[in-house]
Scaffold this active site. Structure first.
Site, PDB file in Angstrom:
ATOM      1  N   LYS A 133       0.871  -1.180   0.000  1.00 59.78           N
ATOM      2  CA  LYS A 133       0.000   0.000   0.000  1.00 59.78           C
ATOM      3  C   LYS A 133       0.901   1.220   0.000  1.00 59.78           C
ATOM      4  CE  LYS A 133      -2.920   1.827   3.735  1.00 59.78           C
ATOM      5  NZ  LYS A 133      -4.136   1.568   4.520  1.00 59.78           N
ATOM      6  N   LYS A 181       1.208   5.355   0.407  1.00 59.16           N
ATOM      7  CA  LYS A 181       0.538   6.508   1.002  1.00 59.16           C
ATOM      8  C   LYS A 181       0.759   7.709   0.098  1.00 59.16           C
ATOM      9  CE  LYS A 181      -1.070   5.197   4.980  1.00 59.16           C
ATOM     10  NZ  LYS A 181      -2.502   5.301   5.237  1.00 59.16           N
ATOM     11  N   ASP A 199      -3.436   4.649  -0.618  1.00 58.84           N
ATOM     12  CA  ASP A 199      -4.296   5.263   0.387  1.00 58.84           C
ATOM     13  C   ASP A 199      -4.067   6.765   0.334  1.00 58.84           C
ATOM     14  OD1 ASP A 199      -5.850   5.969   2.515  1.00 58.84           O
ATOM     15  OD2 ASP A 199      -4.807   4.735   4.006  1.00 58.84           O
ATOM     16  N   ASP A 234     -12.325   3.883   4.188  1.00 56.42           N
ATOM     17  CA  ASP A 234     -11.649   3.752   5.489  1.00 56.42           C
ATOM     18  C   ASP A 234     -12.247   4.779   6.472  1.00 56.42           C
ATOM     19  OD1 ASP A 234     -10.033   3.324   7.643  1.00 56.42           O
ATOM     20  OD2 ASP A 234      -8.161   3.929   6.707  1.00 56.42           O
ATOM     21  N   GLU A 269      -3.613  -5.355   6.921  1.00 58.68           N
ATOM     22  CA  GLU A 269      -2.398  -4.537   7.021  1.00 58.68           C
ATOM     23  C   GLU A 269      -1.902  -4.545   8.467  1.00 58.68           C
ATOM     24  OE1 GLU A 269      -3.799  -0.690   5.670  1.00 58.68           O
ATOM     25  OE2 GLU A 269      -4.837  -0.306   7.559  1.00 58.68           O
TER      26      GLU A 269
HETATM   27  C1  MUC Z   1      -4.752   4.238   7.302  1.00 58.87           C
HETATM   28  O1  MUC Z   1      -5.376   5.244   7.065  1.00 58.87           O
HETATM   29  O2  MUC Z   1      -5.041   3.263   6.645  1.00 58.87           O
HETATM   30  C2  MUC Z   1      -2.629   2.018   7.836  1.00 58.87           C
HETATM   31  C3  MUC Z   1      -1.428   1.707   7.292  1.00 58.87           C
HETATM   32  C4  MUC Z   1      -0.632   2.845   7.338  1.00 58.87           C
HETATM   33  O3  MUC Z   1       0.519   2.976   6.932  1.00 58.87           O
HETATM   34  O4  MUC Z   1      -1.341   3.850   7.889  1.00 58.87           O
HETATM   35  C5  MUC Z   1      -2.573   3.344   8.335  1.00 58.87           C
HETATM   36  C6  MUC Z   1      -3.721   4.228   8.407  1.00 58.87           C
HETATM   37 MG    MG Z   2      -6.499   4.305   5.397  1.00 59.55          MG
END
Ligand code: MUC
Ligand code: MG
Length: 373
Positions: free
Chosen positions: A166, A168, A197, A248, A326
């Site tokens: 994943k 960010k 995300d 989420d 995760e």
């Molecule tokens: C989220 O918003 O998903 C989950 C994995 C990560 O790196 O941050 C979180 C929060």
């Molecule tokens: Mg998230």
């Protein structure tokens, strides 16, 4: 006489991360966990954890507010009450205190851990029994540097640690974020599933442009591209694109899950014990999603070993997690406060065994990392 709740202690524990972890709203160099130690009148101890991301950057509860609200308002509601009726205690907390889902999750975890130890059952068994004992776990690439993320991904693949990643995004201009994601996906090819995300960072028009490019680049899942409360926008995006949306921040609990599904959302929900006020609340959301044909994903607020183990006990009771999980929080931290770290192998993690959560505190490490005041 059955046991009553005798004491509830909360500790702020600061653990450094293995590298800076960059999200759209904050960069983490350290994770702060609120550790709950609950003791009943027979001396049985239950452990819980309340953890968020970046102080107040992620949501309305901070580690300090979680600790203070437990100490001042929530613990006094539990002290002296029969320890073994977790449903009654949960209802009591909800009747007298609004919100504070993370604090309630930490307390419910401690109540279930103690109950399991009392009865000689694991938390998953208390919840009806585990249907899975090894759960898939992805890794989040968030160093902020494309080449470093690619190297990190290959390392995890070679170690058979993780095969889903994943990314960010949302902090940089859209073209820069898309180029970063596309470069990582191109490097990994079919060896790995790549998801993003956005943590609410885009408006809907930006999301339409961004998602079109990410879909083109072969990304498998788009998590929370627009603000949490924009349910109608998330449904429009889900209908518009082939690549599925993962809700989420938009789904905290079963009520949100019901509303979003009833309004026509299709895609997946990220489950987090912290969002739903604990294990029972998050399973209520999971069951609503199952009834609506919405896929499940085991989510984290980057909890340490206690919160991660609690989540695993909840996820294990489900027949499947269509999008995996995760639950890598402990791997992002340089050290641990438990004697036996969780067992990560073969692209996943084992459900801990033993009564309660199956977790034992390392008292020296706990003392070392506990904040003085
Ligand atoms: C989220 O918003 O998903 C989950 C994995 C990560 O790196 O941050 C979180 C929060
Ligand atoms: Mg998230």
């Amino acid at each position: 006489m059955s046991a009553v709740i005798a004491t509830i202690e909360t500790l702020l524990v600061d653990l450094p991360t293995i590298r800076p972890h960059k999200l759209s709203m904050t960069t983490m160099a350290c994770q702060t966990m609120v550790i709950v130690r609950l003791c009943d009148s027979d001396g049985v101890e239950g452990l819980g954890e309340g953890t968020t991301i970046g102080g107040l950057a992620y949501g309305p509860e901070s580690p300090e507010s979680i600790k203070r609200n437990i100490d001042t308002y929530l613990a006094p509601l539990l002290i002296g009450q029969p320890a073994s009726n977790v449903n009654a205690l949960r209802a009591r907390l909800n009747r007298h205190a609004r919100g504070n889902a993370i604090a309630k999750s930490a307390l419910e975890t401690a109540l279930l851990d103690a109950q399991g130890k009392r009865l000689g059952l694991s938390v998953a068994e208390l919840l009806g029994g585990a249907q899975q004992s090894h759960l898939p776990v992805l890794w989040t690439l968030a160093s902020g540097d494309t080449q470093r993320d690619i190297d990190e991904a290959f390392q995890r693949l070679d170690d058979r640690r993780h095969c889903d990643f994943k990314l960010k995004i949302g902090a940089n201009p859209i073209a820069q974020d898309v180029a970063h994601v596309a470069a990582i996906k191109a490097a990994l090819g079919e060896r790995a599933s790549v998801r993003v995300d956005v943590n609410q960072a885009w408006d809907e028009a930006t999301a339409v442009r961004g998602i079109a490019a990410l879909q083109e680049a072969g990304i498998d899942l788009i998590e929370q591209p627009i603000p949490a409360r924009e349910h109608a926008g998330l449904i429009r995006l889900a209908n518009r694109f082939r690549v599925p949306m993962l809700a989420d921040e938009a789904v905290q609990d079963a009520r949100d899950g019901f509303d979003l599904a009833a309004a026509g959302f299709s895609g997946a929900y990220a489950l987090k014990i912290a969002k739903s006020g604990g294990l029972q609340g998050v399973l209520e959301l999971a069951h609503v999603a199952q009834a609506a044909g919405i896929g499940l994903y085991g989510g984290t607020l980057l909890e340490g070993s206690i919160g991660t183990a609690a989540s695993l006990h909840a996820w294990a009771t489900l027949p499947e997690l269509a999008w995996g999980s995760e639950m890598f929080g402990p791997l992002l931290l340089k050290d641990d406060i438990v004697t036996q770290p969780l067992d990560y192998r073969e692209f996943g993690v084992a459900l801990p065994s033993g009564p309660g959560l199956g977790i034992t505190l390392d008292e020296d490490k706990l003392a070392h990392y506990t904040r003085a005041h």
